[in-house]
Design a protein around this motif. Structure first.
Motif, PDB file in Angstrom:
ATOM      1  N   MET A   1       0.865  -1.247   0.151  1.00 34.81           N
ATOM      2  CA  MET A   1      -0.093  -0.023  -0.090  1.00 34.81           C
ATOM      3  C   MET A   1       0.860   1.199  -0.055  1.00 34.81           C
ATOM      4  O   MET A   1       0.756   2.082  -0.494  1.00 34.81           O
ATOM      5  N   LEU A   2       2.108   1.308   0.697  1.00 39.50           N
ATOM      6  CA  LEU A   2       3.100   2.334   0.746  1.00 39.50           C
ATOM      7  C   LEU A   2       3.404   2.610  -0.640  1.00 39.50           C
ATOM      8  O   LEU A   2       3.688   3.697  -1.161  1.00 39.50           O
ATOM      9  N   HIS A   3       3.796   1.461  -1.513  1.00 42.64           N
ATOM     10  CA  HIS A   3       4.323   1.422  -2.755  1.00 42.64           C
ATOM     11  C   HIS A   3       3.014   2.087  -3.559  1.00 42.64           C
ATOM     12  O   HIS A   3       3.424   3.239  -4.219  1.00 42.64           O
ATOM     13  N   GLY A   4       2.199   1.762  -3.410  1.00 43.77           N
ATOM     14  CA  GLY A   4       0.905   2.357  -4.354  1.00 43.77           C
ATOM     15  C   GLY A   4       0.807   4.095  -4.091  1.00 43.77           C
ATOM     16  O   GLY A   4       0.531   4.643  -4.756  1.00 43.77           O
ATOM     17  N   LEU A   5       0.576   4.267  -2.860  1.00 44.96           N
ATOM     18  CA  LEU A   5       0.387   5.479  -2.265  1.00 44.96           C
ATOM     19  C   LEU A   5       1.572   6.310  -2.855  1.00 44.96           C
ATOM     20  O   LEU A   5       1.338   7.386  -3.524  1.00 44.96           O
ATOM     21  N   LEU A   6       2.775   6.011  -2.638  1.00 46.71           N
ATOM     22  CA  LEU A   6       3.829   6.825  -3.100  1.00 46.71           C
ATOM     23  C   LEU A   6       3.846   6.921  -4.565  1.00 46.71           C
ATOM     24  O   LEU A   6       4.089   8.038  -5.074  1.00 46.71           O
ATOM     25  N   CYS A   7       3.474   6.088  -5.387  1.00 47.60           N
ATOM     26  CA  CYS A   7       3.517   6.170  -6.864  1.00 47.60           C
ATOM     27  C   CYS A   7       2.392   6.836  -7.281  1.00 47.60           C
ATOM     28  O   CYS A   7       2.404   7.460  -8.521  1.00 47.60           O
ATOM     29  N   SER A   8       1.121   7.072  -6.444  1.00 47.27           N
ATOM     30  CA  SER A   8       0.338   8.140  -6.981  1.00 47.27           C
ATOM     31  C   SER A   8       0.350   9.321  -6.656  1.00 47.27           C
ATOM     32  O   SER A   8       0.085  10.183  -7.561  1.00 47.27           O
ATOM     33  N   LEU A   9       1.788   9.827  -5.928  1.00 49.21           N
ATOM     34  CA  LEU A   9       2.198  11.336  -6.005  1.00 49.21           C
ATOM     35  C   LEU A   9       2.750  11.639  -7.264  1.00 49.21           C
ATOM     36  O   LEU A   9       3.120  10.745  -8.073  1.00 49.21           O
ATOM     37  N   PRO A  10       2.271  12.847  -7.894  1.00 44.68           N
ATOM     38  CA  PRO A  10       3.050  13.100  -9.218  1.00 44.68           C
ATOM     39  C   PRO A  10       4.580  13.202  -9.183  1.00 44.68           C
ATOM     40  O   PRO A  10       5.107  13.126  -8.128  1.00 44.68           O
ATOM     41  N   ARG A  11       4.976  12.706 -10.464  1.00 44.06           N
ATOM     42  CA  ARG A  11       6.166  12.802 -10.782  1.00 44.06           C
ATOM     43  C   ARG A  11       7.035  11.872 -10.013  1.00 44.06           C
ATOM     44  O   ARG A  11       8.339  11.856  -9.747  1.00 44.06           O
ATOM     45  N   VAL A  12       6.545  10.669  -9.266  1.00 46.87           N
ATOM     46  CA  VAL A  12       7.375   9.628  -8.511  1.00 46.87           C
ATOM     47  C   VAL A  12       7.635   8.545  -9.371  1.00 46.87           C
ATOM     48  O   VAL A  12       6.505   8.006 -10.218  1.00 46.87           O
ATOM     49  N   ASN A  13       8.868   8.186  -9.543  1.00 46.68           N
ATOM     50  CA  ASN A  13       9.073   6.966 -10.301  1.00 46.68           C
ATOM     51  C   ASN A  13       8.812   5.708  -9.701  1.00 46.68           C
ATOM     52  O   ASN A  13       9.337   5.484  -8.766  1.00 46.68           O
ATOM     53  N   ASP A  14       7.971   4.879 -10.256  1.00 45.74           N
ATOM     54  CA  ASP A  14       7.681   3.438 -10.085  1.00 45.74           C
ATOM     55  C   ASP A  14       8.680   2.795  -9.603  1.00 45.74           C
ATOM     56  O   ASP A  14       8.683   2.007  -8.617  1.00 45.74           O
ATOM     57  N   ILE A  15       9.880   2.607 -10.413  1.00 51.08           N
ATOM     58  CA  ILE A  15      10.855   1.763 -10.292  1.00 51.08           C
ATOM     59  C   ILE A  15      12.009   2.285  -9.012  1.00 51.08           C
ATOM     60  O   ILE A  15      12.131   1.342  -8.314  1.00 51.08           O
ATOM     61  N   ALA A  16      12.083   3.750  -8.872  1.00 52.15           N
ATOM     62  CA  ALA A  16      12.668   4.010  -7.946  1.00 52.15           C
ATOM     63  C   ALA A  16      11.924   3.761  -6.680  1.00 52.15           C
ATOM     64  O   ALA A  16      12.529   3.537  -5.507  1.00 52.15           O
ATOM     65  N   THR A  17      10.686   3.840  -6.472  1.00 53.91           N
ATOM     66  CA  THR A  17       9.941   3.509  -5.162  1.00 53.91           C
ATOM     67  C   THR A  17       9.986   2.270  -5.036  1.00 53.91           C
ATOM     68  O   THR A  17      10.200   1.829  -3.883  1.00 53.91           O
ATOM     69  N   GLY A  18       9.908   1.156  -6.096  1.00 55.69           N
ATOM     70  CA  GLY A  18      10.120  -0.059  -5.709  1.00 55.69           C
ATOM     71  C   GLY A  18      11.683  -0.458  -5.142  1.00 55.69           C
ATOM     72  O   GLY A  18      11.712  -1.213  -4.133  1.00 55.69           O
ATOM     73  N   ILE A  19      12.762   0.245  -5.436  1.00 50.53           N
ATOM     74  CA  ILE A  19      13.905  -0.063  -4.930  1.00 50.53           C
ATOM     75  C   ILE A  19      14.018   0.585  -3.559  1.00 50.53           C
ATOM     76  O   ILE A  19      14.700  -0.278  -2.457  1.00 50.53           O
ATOM     77  N   ALA A  20      13.192   1.680  -3.343  1.00 50.31           N
ATOM     78  CA  ALA A  20      13.347   2.188  -1.954  1.00 50.31           C
ATOM     79  C   ALA A  20      12.523   0.985  -1.008  1.00 50.31           C
ATOM     80  O   ALA A  20      12.863   1.023   0.091  1.00 50.31           O
ATOM     81  N   LEU A  21      11.338   0.634  -1.494  1.00 52.67           N
ATOM     82  CA  LEU A  21      10.537  -0.221  -0.562  1.00 52.67           C
ATOM     83  C   LEU A  21      11.446  -1.749  -0.455  1.00 52.67           C
ATOM     84  O   LEU A  21      11.230  -2.400   0.667  1.00 52.67           O
ATOM     85  N   MET A  22      12.155  -1.897  -1.537  1.00 53.26           N
ATOM     86  CA  MET A  22      12.982  -3.178  -1.324  1.00 53.26           C
ATOM     87  C   MET A  22      13.898  -3.021  -0.144  1.00 53.26           C
ATOM     88  O   MET A  22      13.945  -3.807   0.888  1.00 53.26           O
ATOM     89  N   LEU A  23      14.639  -1.645   0.044  1.00 56.11           N
ATOM     90  CA  LEU A  23      15.532  -1.606   1.143  1.00 56.11           C
ATOM     91  C   LEU A  23      14.741  -1.445   2.365  1.00 56.11           C
ATOM     92  O   LEU A  23      15.401  -1.774   3.482  1.00 56.11           O
ATOM     93  N   LEU A  24      13.506  -0.668   2.534  1.00 57.17           N
ATOM     94  CA  LEU A  24      12.783  -0.328   3.596  1.00 57.17           C
ATOM     95  C   LEU A  24      12.295  -1.371   4.270  1.00 57.17           C
ATOM     96  O   LEU A  24      12.380  -1.908   5.213  1.00 57.17           O
ATOM     97  N   GLY A  25      11.783  -2.662   3.337  1.00 52.61           N
ATOM     98  CA  GLY A  25      11.227  -3.884   3.641  1.00 52.61           C
ATOM     99  C   GLY A  25      12.159  -4.834   4.212  1.00 52.61           C
ATOM    100  O   GLY A  25      11.958  -5.222   5.389  1.00 52.61           O
ATOM    101  N   SER A  26      13.413  -4.908   3.758  1.00 55.96           N
ATOM    102  CA  SER A  26      14.331  -5.634   4.326  1.00 55.96           C
ATOM    103  C   SER A  26      14.677  -4.961   5.586  1.00 55.96           C
ATOM    104  O   SER A  26      15.213  -5.861   6.628  1.00 55.96           O
ATOM    105  N   GLY A  27      15.072  -3.669   5.668  1.00 53.45           N
ATOM    106  CA  GLY A  27      15.547  -2.955   6.933  1.00 53.45           C
ATOM    107  C   GLY A  27      14.536  -3.289   8.108  1.00 53.45           C
ATOM    108  O   GLY A  27      14.983  -3.573   9.184  1.00 53.45           O
ATOM    109  N   LEU A  28      13.264  -3.012   7.647  1.00 55.06           N
ATOM    110  CA  LEU A  28      12.405  -3.113   8.850  1.00 55.06           C
ATOM    111  C   LEU A  28      12.224  -4.389   9.383  1.00 55.06           C
ATOM    112  O   LEU A  28      12.141  -5.034  10.603  1.00 55.06           O
ATOM    113  N   ALA A  29      12.198  -5.771   8.363  1.00 56.23           N
ATOM    114  CA  ALA A  29      12.350  -6.951   8.605  1.00 56.23           C
ATOM    115  C   ALA A  29      13.259  -7.420   9.370  1.00 56.23           C
ATOM    116  O   ALA A  29      13.210  -8.236  10.515  1.00 56.23           O
TER     117      ALA A  29
END
Lengths: 307, 381
Positions: free
Chosen positions: A82-110
């Motif tokens: 959902m965080l990914h979806g909401l971030l990508c809904s913002l204007p001018r936000v790159n899907d792929i960059a968001t995915g990379i960010a969530l890759m790192l955030l998800g692993s870090g949180l885990a």
């Protein structure tokens, strides 16, 4: 031990491993298939996989029921997606960059939240014994499948039917193929995409539960290494068809099981190379199926990942 | 400050700073939920990063490879590609740096160091250039392919380090034979930091000068900005893109070589420390500007160095730095949505002011002109 029986053992182990190792691939690729049908690419599924594996393990450890863990894993996956979806809904936000960010955030949180879960044992998902007819322990072990796997099979079939024959499936496909058409009919394209991403995250979370509650069956920081990413590539290979995702997941599960299978018969050379096989296979398949000139058949038209 | 300059400064400096401050706030809230004190966390973060000479040394030592791996993302991004395989290039660069002496004995001294570092840069460049080739000639998405290749590279690394290239003396932790003493990168005279920091900074400055000051760099930026326009103008996009990938990969390979030659002295599993992934974040925070990579890399080196202090004092898991980085990355990306808003708002304000001027009465106009004349007279006096 004769050579023939050696290879037979390896073959059986690979077959069993195809299902065992392929279950997380199956769920993650089904989840990504749904997300990409709405033309969002969620590279963060690697982080979702790791976070949901930890959440599933925690749920099972705290409540004693593996199914509670599975549910918690799905919910965790849905939240991160959902965080990914909401971030990508913002204007001018790159899907792929968001995915990379969530890759790192998800692993870090885990890794952070899962620090206390590395030692303990949690209740595991039950197995379904299909090898009772055989006397060989190896065949029995190979045919012992994850209880989540039939769920994945059913999910693939349901998704294939739903995307093709239901109104919800049509709305998702519309958001993916032509956002103009969706908007003209009054559907909020962003909302559809966020919901599809969340649902995809929930399904991928089930795959994470399979990792930590079945095979390998424990929580540690090396649990997933790129499996989420392989699943994203699998969806392209499967041309966004859920049933083809099933076949591809089994294929890659078999490739991933080759290393441990060889080790189990005593061949220890090249362990890391065999473990790198799924990545090489994915890369080869991508090279073979993609083309710079035409869009891939079956690609959602708004999706930006395949040219 | 003129309006357009203000908008640019807002977009490129204020927004990233706000995003980082927000990440620190979120991190404080996160550790508070876990039972630790946020203010103590922030203080320890600062102390561990920039508090004393020892922290500075640690910070700068961690910043050196980050500068180079960030370039591995920034340079291809300027050509329009999103390459995140810096980890693989770094690992292969380190492997080759430690592995070259197995094939060819490098000369003693500085010449040998240059040789092994050059080899690691070449391998890294070739690796990422392959991702560029796959994208240009086979249409394979470069993000997916470079990440898959980095997992492949890690597999290859582990295979060689634990197998054919293993030092028989290394029992607990498999590693290659150490580099010859004379080939190691030493410490800079007077400082406790190795030369790799200087090379990292030089690479960033060189990349920035190439990107913004040379024709080739400009052509690369055109290809990155609008591929179709570049093709219409006749730029050789394939060559430019693959060159950009090779340059970025060479930087990451060099980072691996420097880590081996200066820090570890041999190739072992501690080389795989996620430096490539942190480099992605550094590049994003620096808005993919090679000059800005230098201070941002120092900042993130500081976060990494503070992580061990957080672990010791507050008993936080060492993954806490990963969480902070994750928050920072998410907020940086979210701040992209606010980019350009300052410029729009300033333009709006200017329009309101202009309308006000157009609608003022003649008496008000006379008064305003008189005030302006007085001010000019006062200035001249």
């Amino acid at each position: 031990m004769s050579d023939a029986s050696l290879w037979a053992d390896v073959a059986v182990a690979v077959l069993g491993g195809a299902i065992r190792v392929g279950t997380p691939f199956l769920f993650v690729s089904l989840g990504e298939c749904l997300t990409e049908k709405s033309s969002r690419i969620n590279l963060g599924l690697e982080g979702v996989l790791v976070l949901s594996a930890m959440a599933g393990f925690a749920g099972s450890y705290l409540t004693g029921s593996p199914w509670a863990g599975v549910l918690l894993a799905g919910v965790a996956g849905a939240l991160l997606a959902m965080l990914h979806g909401l971030l990508c809904s913002l204007p001018r936000v790159n899907d792929i960059a968001t995915g990379i960010a969530l890759m790192l955030l998800g692993s870090g949180l885990a890794f952070y939240l899962g620090k206390g879960l590395i030692q303990p044992q949690a209740a595991q998902i039950p197995s379904i014994e299909l090898g009772m007819w055989s006397d060989s322990a190896q065949v029995q072990a190979a045919l012992r499948i994850n209880a989540l796997f039939p769920l994945g099979l059913a999910l693939a079939a349901v998704m294939a039917w739903a995307l093709a024959d239901t109104r919800w499936g049509l709305i998702v496909r519309m958001a993916g193929d032509s956002s103009d058409a969706a908007r003209a009919l009054g559907y909020s394209v962003n909302k559809v995409r966020v919901l599809a991403t969340m649902a995809g995250g929930f399904i991928a979370g089930l795959g994470g539960a399979s990792l930590s509650l079945y095979y390998p069956g424990s929580w540690n920081e090396g649990l997933s290494s790129g499996q989420g990413l392989i699943a994203v590539a699998l969806v392209i290979f499967a041309r966004w068809r859920p049933m083809a995702c099933l076949g591809a997941a089994l294929l890659f599960g078999g490739a991933g099981a080759l290393g441990p299978a060889l080790q189990s018969v005593g061949i220890g050379w090249g362990y890391h190379l065999f473990n790198a096989m799924p990545y090489a296979l994915t890369l080869l398949i991508l090279v073979w199926t993609c083309s710079p000139k035409r869009a891939l058949q079956g690609a959602p038209m708004e999706l930006g990942v395949s040219r | 400050m003129s309006d357009s300059r203000l908008a640019v400064v807002f977009d490129s400096v204020v927004l990233p700073v706000l995003a980082l401050a927000g990440a620190l706030l979120l991190f404080g809230g996160f550790v508070w939920l876990g039972g630790a004190s946020p203010t103590e966390t922030w203080m320890l973060l600062f102390k561990g990063a920039f508090g004393d000479a020892f922290s500075w040394q640690n910070t700068l030592q961690r910043a050196a490879p980050l500068m180079l791996t960030a370039l591995c993302v920034a340079i291809p991004q300027r050509a329009g590609l999103m390459v995140i395989g810096g980890e693989g290039a770094l690992v292969l660069g380190g492997l080759v740096c430690a592995g070259l002496p197995y094939l060819v004995a490098p000369p003693a001294g500085v010449a040998g160091t240059v040789l092994v570092l050059l080899a690691s840069a070449l391998v890294g460049g070739a690796w990422i250039a392959l991702a560029g080739v796959l994208r240009q000639y086979r249409g394979v998405n470069e993000t997916i392919s470079s990440l898959l290749m980095s997992y492949l590279a890690i597999g290859l690394f582990k295979h060689f380090v634990e197998g054919p290239m293993r030092d028989p003396g290394s029992l607990n932790k498999p590693s290659t034979l150490p580099l010859n003493e004379s080939n190691l990168l030493g410490l800079m005279p007077g400082y406790e930091v190795h030369w790799g920091l200087l090379w990292g900074a030089v690479a960033c400055v060189a990349a920035g000068l190439w990107l913004f000051g040379s024709t080739h760099g400009f052509a690369t930026r055109v290809v990155g900005g609008n591929a179709r326009a570049a093709r219409l103008v006749g730029l050789p996009s394939h060559r430019l893109i693959i060159t950009a990938c090779a340059l970025g990969g060479a930087c990451a390979g060099l980072a691996g070589g420097i880590e081996v030659a200066a820090v570890h002295t041999n190739a072992n599993a501690s080389l795989i420390a996620g430096l490539g992934y942190t480099g992605i974040l550094v590049s994003f925070v620096a808005r993919h500007n090679p000059f800005a990579v230098i201070p941002v890399a120092i900042l993130f080196g500081g976060f990494g160095s503070a992580g061990s202090l957080l672990q010791r004092r507050l008993d936080l898991p060492d993954a806490s730095v990963l969480v902070l980085q994750g928050f920072a990355f998410v907020l940086i990306l979210a701040s992209a949505a606010l980019r350009g808003r300052m410029g729009d708002w300033l333009v709006q304000q200017q329009a309101v002011r202009a309308e006000r001027v157009a609608h003022e009465t003649s008496r008000a106009r006379l008064a305003r002109e008189q005030a302006a004349l007085d001010a000019a007279r006062k200035e001249a006096a």
